[in-house]
Scaffold this motif. Structure first.
Motif, PDB file in Angstrom:
ATOM      1  N   ASP A   1      24.457  37.518 -79.056  1.00 34.05           N
ATOM      2  CA  ASP A   1      23.332  37.278 -79.975  1.00 34.05           C
ATOM      3  C   ASP A   1      21.992  37.237 -79.250  1.00 34.05           C
TER       4      ASP A   1
ATOM      5  N   PRO B   1      18.788  29.936 -79.541  1.00 35.55           N
ATOM      6  CA  PRO B   1      19.616  31.142 -79.712  1.00 35.55           C
ATOM      7  C   PRO B   1      18.959  32.453 -79.280  1.00 35.55           C
TER       8      PRO B   1
ATOM      9  N   TRP C   1      19.426  25.946 -73.296  1.00 34.19           N
ATOM     10  CA  TRP C   1      20.800  26.305 -73.630  1.00 34.19           C
ATOM     11  C   TRP C   1      21.062  26.320 -75.136  1.00 34.19           C
ATOM     12  N   ASP C   2      20.247  25.575 -75.901  1.00 31.59           N
ATOM     13  CA  ASP C   2      20.479  25.519 -77.343  1.00 31.59           C
ATOM     14  C   ASP C   2      19.466  26.358 -78.132  1.00 31.59           C
TER      15      ASP C   2
ATOM     16  N   GLU D   1      24.451  21.105 -71.866  1.00 28.52           N
ATOM     17  CA  GLU D   1      25.703  21.044 -72.600  1.00 28.52           C
ATOM     18  C   GLU D   1      26.614  20.078 -71.832  1.00 28.52           C
TER      19      GLU D   1
ATOM     20  N   LYS E   1      29.751  35.226 -78.361  1.00 30.93           N
ATOM     21  CA  LYS E   1      28.774  35.213 -79.449  1.00 30.93           C
ATOM     22  C   LYS E   1      27.392  34.761 -78.960  1.00 30.93           C
ATOM     23  N   ARG E   2      27.367  33.706 -78.176  1.00 26.00           N
ATOM     24  CA  ARG E   2      26.104  33.197 -77.641  1.00 26.00           C
ATOM     25  C   ARG E   2      25.359  34.278 -76.834  1.00 26.00           C
TER      26      ARG E   2
ATOM     27  N   SER F   1      26.726  35.310 -67.854  1.00 26.16           N
ATOM     28  CA  SER F   1      26.774  33.939 -68.366  1.00 26.16           C
ATOM     29  C   SER F   1      28.205  33.429 -68.458  1.00 26.16           C
TER      30      SER F   1
ATOM     31  N   ASP G   1      21.633  30.413 -69.944  1.00 30.63           N
ATOM     32  CA  ASP G   1      21.311  29.053 -70.402  1.00 30.63           C
ATOM     33  C   ASP G   1      20.546  28.233 -69.369  1.00 30.63           C
TER      34      ASP G   1
ATOM     35  N   ASN H   1      28.899  31.357 -70.688  1.00 29.66           N
ATOM     36  CA  ASN H   1      29.029  31.007 -72.098  1.00 29.66           C
ATOM     37  C   ASN H   1      29.861  32.048 -72.856  1.00 29.66           C
TER      38      ASN H   1
END
Ligand SMILES: [Mg+2]
Length: 176
Positions: free
Chosen positions: A77, A44, A41-42, A144, A73-74, A68, A35, A70
């Motif tokens: 993906d 995908p 960061w937003d 974030e 899933k983030r 990461s 990110d 995070n």
């Protein structure tokens, strides 16, 4: 004390880090943050530019692991379409995930760089684990909410480094 936060290099963005740049430093592997280091960061998925960067590294035999903080899933993906191995919920600056990434790369510490956009997680963690560290300017100026506090502390440290002339821009970066 603050030295723990000092990166070895500071570059404008991830594209300043080329296979040539790494080879000059005898680097064969990369541990990178996701990110605001690779993409906003937003966002995908990887951009075509990032896909190209990964491809270029692969063509030069440089292996990469994404590490990461995070959630699964983030990171899954993002990394899966690129076929890049990853560690999620890394809890940087703790050392554990850096060591895990290193064993995934099957290289020695001296052959690996840690890249990231945050002093308090990526750079502190990379330094504590004994890696060469490279700070990049964050891709997005927004963050974030959890990151916002860290950024305030980070700005104070960066200003101190700047005053002491400690932060040097990487040679491959095209300046400020
Ligand atoms: Mg980041």
């Amino acid at each position: 004390m603050l030295k723990a936060f000092l990166p070895n290099d500071y570059v404008k963005n991830i594209y300043a880090i080329t296979p040539e740049y790494l080879k000059e430093r005898n680097i064969k592997g990369v541990i990178t943050d996701l990110d605001n280091t690779l993409v906003e960061w937003d966002r995908p998925l990887a951009t075509p530019e990032i896909e190209n960067w990964f491809k270029k590294m692969k063509d030069h035999g440089i292996n990469i692991v994404i590490v990461s903080n995070n959630k699964e899933k983030r990171v899954y993906d993002f990394a899966r379409p690129l076929q890049i191995p990853f560690v999620f919920k890394a809890r940087k600056p703790l050392r554990r995930s850096f060591h895990r990434a290193l064993s995934m790369l099957k290289l020695s510490k001296e052959e690996v760089v840690v890249i990231g956009d945050q002093l308090l997680t990526d750079i502190l963690g990379g330094n504590r684990s004994g890696f060469h560290t490279i700070l990049v300017v964050p891709v997005a100026s927004s963050d974030e909410w959890v990151t916002k506090f860290n950024r305030k502390v980070e700005r104070i440290i960066l200003n101190k480094f700047a005053k002491k002339g400690l932060l040097k821009w990487g040679e491959s970066s095209s300046g400020k």
